[in-house]
Design a protein around this motif. Structure first.
Motif, PDB file in Angstrom:
ATOM      1  N   ASP A  91       6.561  -4.468   3.568  1.00  0.00           N
ATOM      2  CA  ASP A  91       6.105  -3.261   4.261  1.00  0.00           C
ATOM      3  C   ASP A  91       7.338  -2.373   4.445  1.00  0.00           C
ATOM      4  OD1 ASP A  91       5.285  -1.298   6.058  1.00  0.00           O
ATOM      5  OD2 ASP A  91       4.022  -2.680   7.201  1.00  0.00           O
ATOM      6  N   LEU A  92       7.546  -1.439   3.524  1.00  0.00           N
ATOM      7  CA  LEU A  92       8.774  -0.637   3.524  1.00  0.00           C
ATOM      8  C   LEU A  92       8.985   0.160   4.808  1.00  0.00           C
ATOM      9  CD1 LEU A  92       9.110   0.626  -0.150  1.00  0.00           C
ATOM     10  CD2 LEU A  92      10.532  -1.013   1.056  1.00  0.00           C
ATOM     11  N   PRO A  93       7.987   0.850   5.339  1.00  0.00           N
ATOM     12  CA  PRO A  93       8.248   1.601   6.583  1.00  0.00           C
ATOM     13  C   PRO A  93       8.703   0.698   7.733  1.00  0.00           C
ATOM     14  CG  PRO A  93       6.236   2.380   5.559  1.00  0.00           C
ATOM     15  CD  PRO A  93       6.653   1.151   4.806  1.00  0.00           C
TER      16      PRO A  93
ATOM     17  N   MET B 198      15.951  -0.690  -4.292  1.00  0.00           N
ATOM     18  CA  MET B 198      15.115  -1.713  -3.665  1.00  0.00           C
ATOM     19  C   MET B 198      15.866  -3.027  -3.533  1.00  0.00           C
ATOM     20  SD  MET B 198      12.277  -1.885  -2.259  1.00  0.00           S
ATOM     21  CE  MET B 198      11.341  -3.167  -1.508  1.00  0.00           C
ATOM     22  N   ASN B 199      16.624  -3.406  -4.562  1.00  0.00           N
ATOM     23  CA  ASN B 199      17.406  -4.640  -4.479  1.00  0.00           C
ATOM     24  C   ASN B 199      18.450  -4.563  -3.366  1.00  0.00           C
ATOM     25  OD1 ASN B 199      16.091  -6.118  -6.452  1.00  0.00           O
ATOM     26  ND2 ASN B 199      17.389  -5.340  -8.095  1.00  0.00           N
ATOM     27  N   ALA B 200      19.142  -3.424  -3.252  1.00  0.00           N
ATOM     28  CA  ALA B 200      20.135  -3.253  -2.181  1.00  0.00           C
ATOM     29  C   ALA B 200      19.458  -3.283  -0.816  1.00  0.00           C
ATOM     30  CB  ALA B 200      20.884  -1.937  -2.372  1.00  0.00           C
ATOM     31  N   PHE B 201      18.306  -2.657  -0.724  1.00  0.00           N
ATOM     32  CA  PHE B 201      17.542  -2.617   0.523  1.00  0.00           C
ATOM     33  C   PHE B 201      17.119  -4.028   0.930  1.00  0.00           C
ATOM     34  CE2 PHE B 201      13.394  -2.235   2.628  1.00  0.00           C
ATOM     35  CZ  PHE B 201      13.769  -1.477   3.723  1.00  0.00           C
ATOM     36  N   LEU B 202      16.584  -4.792  -0.020  1.00  0.00           N
ATOM     37  CA  LEU B 202      16.141  -6.159   0.280  1.00  0.00           C
ATOM     38  C   LEU B 202      17.317  -7.057   0.657  1.00  0.00           C
ATOM     39  CD1 LEU B 202      13.399  -6.687  -2.438  1.00  0.00           C
ATOM     40  CD2 LEU B 202      13.066  -6.348   0.021  1.00  0.00           C
TER      41      LEU B 202
ATOM     42  N   LYS C 190      12.492 -10.320  17.564  1.00  0.00           N
ATOM     43  CA  LYS C 190      11.160 -10.629  18.079  1.00  0.00           C
ATOM     44  C   LYS C 190      10.054 -10.000  17.246  1.00  0.00           C
ATOM     45  CE  LYS C 190      12.980 -11.115  22.665  1.00  0.00           C
ATOM     46  NZ  LYS C 190      13.396 -10.435  23.835  1.00  0.00           N
ATOM     47  N   ALA C 191      10.404  -9.042  16.406  1.00  0.00           N
ATOM     48  CA  ALA C 191       9.406  -8.348  15.598  1.00  0.00           C
ATOM     49  C   ALA C 191       8.926  -9.248  14.466  1.00  0.00           C
ATOM     50  CB  ALA C 191      10.010  -7.070  15.030  1.00  0.00           C
ATOM     51  N   PRO C 192       7.681  -9.059  14.037  1.00  0.00           N
ATOM     52  CA  PRO C 192       7.201  -9.850  12.899  1.00  0.00           C
ATOM     53  C   PRO C 192       7.954  -9.454  11.626  1.00  0.00           C
ATOM     54  CG  PRO C 192       5.574  -8.215  13.562  1.00  0.00           C
ATOM     55  CD  PRO C 192       6.679  -8.163  14.566  1.00  0.00           C
ATOM     56  N   LEU C 193       8.052 -10.387  10.706  1.00  0.00           N
ATOM     57  CA  LEU C 193       8.751 -10.117   9.452  1.00  0.00           C
ATOM     58  C   LEU C 193       8.044  -9.000   8.692  1.00  0.00           C
ATOM     59  CD1 LEU C 193       9.411 -13.763   8.220  1.00  0.00           C
ATOM     60  CD2 LEU C 193      11.033 -12.207   9.288  1.00  0.00           C
ATOM     61  N   PRO C 194       8.800  -8.088   8.092  1.00  0.00           N
ATOM     62  CA  PRO C 194       8.175  -6.989   7.355  1.00  0.00           C
ATOM     63  C   PRO C 194       7.833  -7.357   5.913  1.00  0.00           C
ATOM     64  CG  PRO C 194      10.527  -6.628   7.490  1.00  0.00           C
ATOM     65  CD  PRO C 194      10.236  -7.888   8.257  1.00  0.00           C
ATOM     66  N   TRP C 195       7.758  -8.633   5.601  1.00  0.00           N
ATOM     67  CA  TRP C 195       7.377  -9.047   4.263  1.00  0.00           C
ATOM     68  C   TRP C 195       6.492 -10.274   4.341  1.00  0.00           C
ATOM     69  CZ3 TRP C 195      12.561  -9.832   5.768  1.00  0.00           C
ATOM     70  CH2 TRP C 195      12.927 -11.170   5.938  1.00  0.00           C
ATOM     71  N   ARG C 196       5.820 -10.522   3.241  1.00  0.00           N
ATOM     72  CA  ARG C 196       4.942 -11.679   3.143  1.00  0.00           C
ATOM     73  C   ARG C 196       5.037 -12.225   1.726  1.00  0.00           C
ATOM     74  NH1 ARG C 196      -1.267 -10.809   3.275  1.00  0.00           N
ATOM     75  NH2 ARG C 196      -1.650 -12.497   1.863  1.00  0.00           N
ATOM     76  N   GLU C 197       5.270 -13.497   1.618  1.00  0.00           N
ATOM     77  CA  GLU C 197       5.306 -14.117   0.299  1.00  0.00           C
ATOM     78  C   GLU C 197       3.882 -14.423  -0.129  1.00  0.00           C
ATOM     79  OE1 GLU C 197       8.287 -17.063  -0.645  1.00  0.00           O
ATOM     80  OE2 GLU C 197       9.349 -16.536   1.210  1.00  0.00           O
ATOM     81  N   LEU C 198       3.591 -14.078  -1.379  1.00  0.00           N
ATOM     82  CA  LEU C 198       2.255 -14.298  -1.927  1.00  0.00           C
ATOM     83  C   LEU C 198       2.330 -15.246  -3.118  1.00  0.00           C
ATOM     84  CD1 LEU C 198       1.111 -10.572  -1.925  1.00  0.00           C
ATOM     85  CD2 LEU C 198       0.427 -12.339  -0.315  1.00  0.00           C
ATOM     86  N   PRO C 199       1.351 -16.129  -3.240  1.00  0.00           N
ATOM     87  CA  PRO C 199       1.330 -17.007  -4.414  1.00  0.00           C
ATOM     88  C   PRO C 199       1.035 -16.189  -5.679  1.00  0.00           C
ATOM     89  CG  PRO C 199      -0.522 -17.482  -2.946  1.00  0.00           C
ATOM     90  CD  PRO C 199       0.289 -16.410  -2.304  1.00  0.00           C
ATOM     91  N   GLU C 200       1.543 -16.660  -6.805  1.00  0.00           N
ATOM     92  CA  GLU C 200       1.376 -15.929  -8.065  1.00  0.00           C
ATOM     93  C   GLU C 200      -0.082 -15.690  -8.404  1.00  0.00           C
ATOM     94  OE1 GLU C 200       3.702 -17.030 -11.528  1.00  0.00           O
ATOM     95  OE2 GLU C 200       5.239 -17.848 -10.189  1.00  0.00           O
ATOM     96  N   HIS C 201      -0.958 -16.674  -8.142  1.00  0.00           N
ATOM     97  CA  HIS C 201      -2.367 -16.507  -8.511  1.00  0.00           C
ATOM     98  C   HIS C 201      -3.018 -15.358  -7.720  1.00  0.00           C
ATOM     99  CE1 HIS C 201      -2.914 -19.076  -4.922  1.00  0.00           C
ATOM    100  NE2 HIS C 201      -4.125 -18.553  -4.851  1.00  0.00           N
ATOM    101  N   GLU C 202      -2.574 -15.137  -6.488  1.00  0.00           N
ATOM    102  CA  GLU C 202      -3.122 -14.030  -5.693  1.00  0.00           C
ATOM    103  C   GLU C 202      -2.669 -12.682  -6.251  1.00  0.00           C
ATOM    104  OE1 GLU C 202      -3.105 -12.504  -1.069  1.00  0.00           O
ATOM    105  OE2 GLU C 202      -2.818 -14.651  -1.462  1.00  0.00           O
ATOM    106  N   ILE C 203      -1.420 -12.614  -6.665  1.00  0.00           N
ATOM    107  CA  ILE C 203      -0.905 -11.377  -7.261  1.00  0.00           C
ATOM    108  C   ILE C 203      -1.600 -11.125  -8.591  1.00  0.00           C
ATOM    109  CG2 ILE C 203       1.161 -10.251  -8.222  1.00  0.00           C
ATOM    110  CD1 ILE C 203       2.785 -11.838  -6.105  1.00  0.00           C
ATOM    111  N   ALA C 204      -1.799 -12.172  -9.379  1.00  0.00           N
ATOM    112  CA  ALA C 204      -2.458 -12.030 -10.680  1.00  0.00           C
ATOM    113  C   ALA C 204      -3.869 -11.473 -10.549  1.00  0.00           C
ATOM    114  CB  ALA C 204      -2.478 -13.384 -11.399  1.00  0.00           C
ATOM    115  N   GLN C 205      -4.559 -11.806  -9.463  1.00  0.00           N
ATOM    116  CA  GLN C 205      -5.927 -11.304  -9.244  1.00  0.00           C
ATOM    117  C   GLN C 205      -5.969  -9.785  -9.095  1.00  0.00           C
ATOM    118  OE1 GLN C 205      -7.516 -13.444  -5.912  1.00  0.00           O
ATOM    119  NE2 GLN C 205      -7.844 -15.306  -7.078  1.00  0.00           N
ATOM    120  N   TRP C 206      -4.895  -9.185  -8.649  1.00  0.00           N
ATOM    121  CA  TRP C 206      -4.853  -7.745  -8.503  1.00  0.00           C
ATOM    122  C   TRP C 206      -4.950  -7.022  -9.843  1.00  0.00           C
ATOM    123  CZ3 TRP C 206       0.048  -7.440  -4.913  1.00  0.00           C
ATOM    124  CH2 TRP C 206      -0.271  -7.966  -3.666  1.00  0.00           C
TER     125      TRP C 206
END
Length: 169
Positions: free
Chosen positions: A4-6, A131-135, A149-165
């Motif tokens: 989530d970039l913002p 993006m690489n420097a930002f990450l 205390k803030a939630p992480l601004p990223w989420r790891e997704l399994p490959e099969h979920e990304i492939a469905q997109w």
């Protein structure tokens, strides 16, 4: 990984601002086009009384009229945030708590606390190098500041979920 970039930018801005305030070294950035806001009479009066304190924290905020303030300068660390939302929330909170301020909650701490709540929408796509420097900077932040205390601004997704997109419908 989905970022989530913002929100990630807001977290980095908050960390940069906290560091700048702690070191007493605030880099100020003049705004090419000053931002003008309509505020309550109480908020305009508060701004007028605290111009010097705001200036020390990097905010060039001045009263322009009975219920108008103008923002001419900001700490460079927050340039990617929703400045209008941040400023209006700051003034609202300060005038609600003016009996407490600045004795119990230092103004700088309040500004830092609000920064993560006002991310700007991302309108441009960063290059792969950006993006690489930002990450990398984001990863360093979460390794150094384990107490965030803030939630992480990223989420790891399994490959099969990304492939469905990308499957034909």
């Amino acid at each position: 990984m989905l970022v989530d970039l913002p929100i990630a930018r807001a977290h980095l801005a908050q960390a940069r601002l906290r560091t700048a305030y702690a070191a007493g070294h605030i880099i100020r950035q003049p705004l090419l086009l000053p931002l003008t806001f309509q505020v309550s009479l109480q908020q305009a009066e508060w701004t007028e009384r605290h111009v010097q304190e705001l200036r020390k924290l990097g905010l060039g905020l001045h009263r322009l009229g009975p219920q108008t303030v103008v923002l001419r300068e900001i700490p460079a660390a927050i340039r990617e945030l929703d400045l209008e939302g941040l400023l209006l929330a700051l003034l609202a909170q300060l005038t609600r708590q003016q009996h407490i301020m600045p004795a119990e909650i230092p103004l700088g701490e309040l500004i830092v606390a609000l920064t993560a709540q006002y991310p700007a929408s991302t309108t441009s796509r960063p290059s792969l190098q950006e993006m690489n420097a930002f990450l990398q900077e984001l990863e360093n932040l979460y390794q150094i500041e384990t107490g965030l205390k803030a939630p992480l601004p990223w989420r790891e997704l399994p490959e099969h979920e990304i492939a469905q997109w990308f499957l034909p419908s």
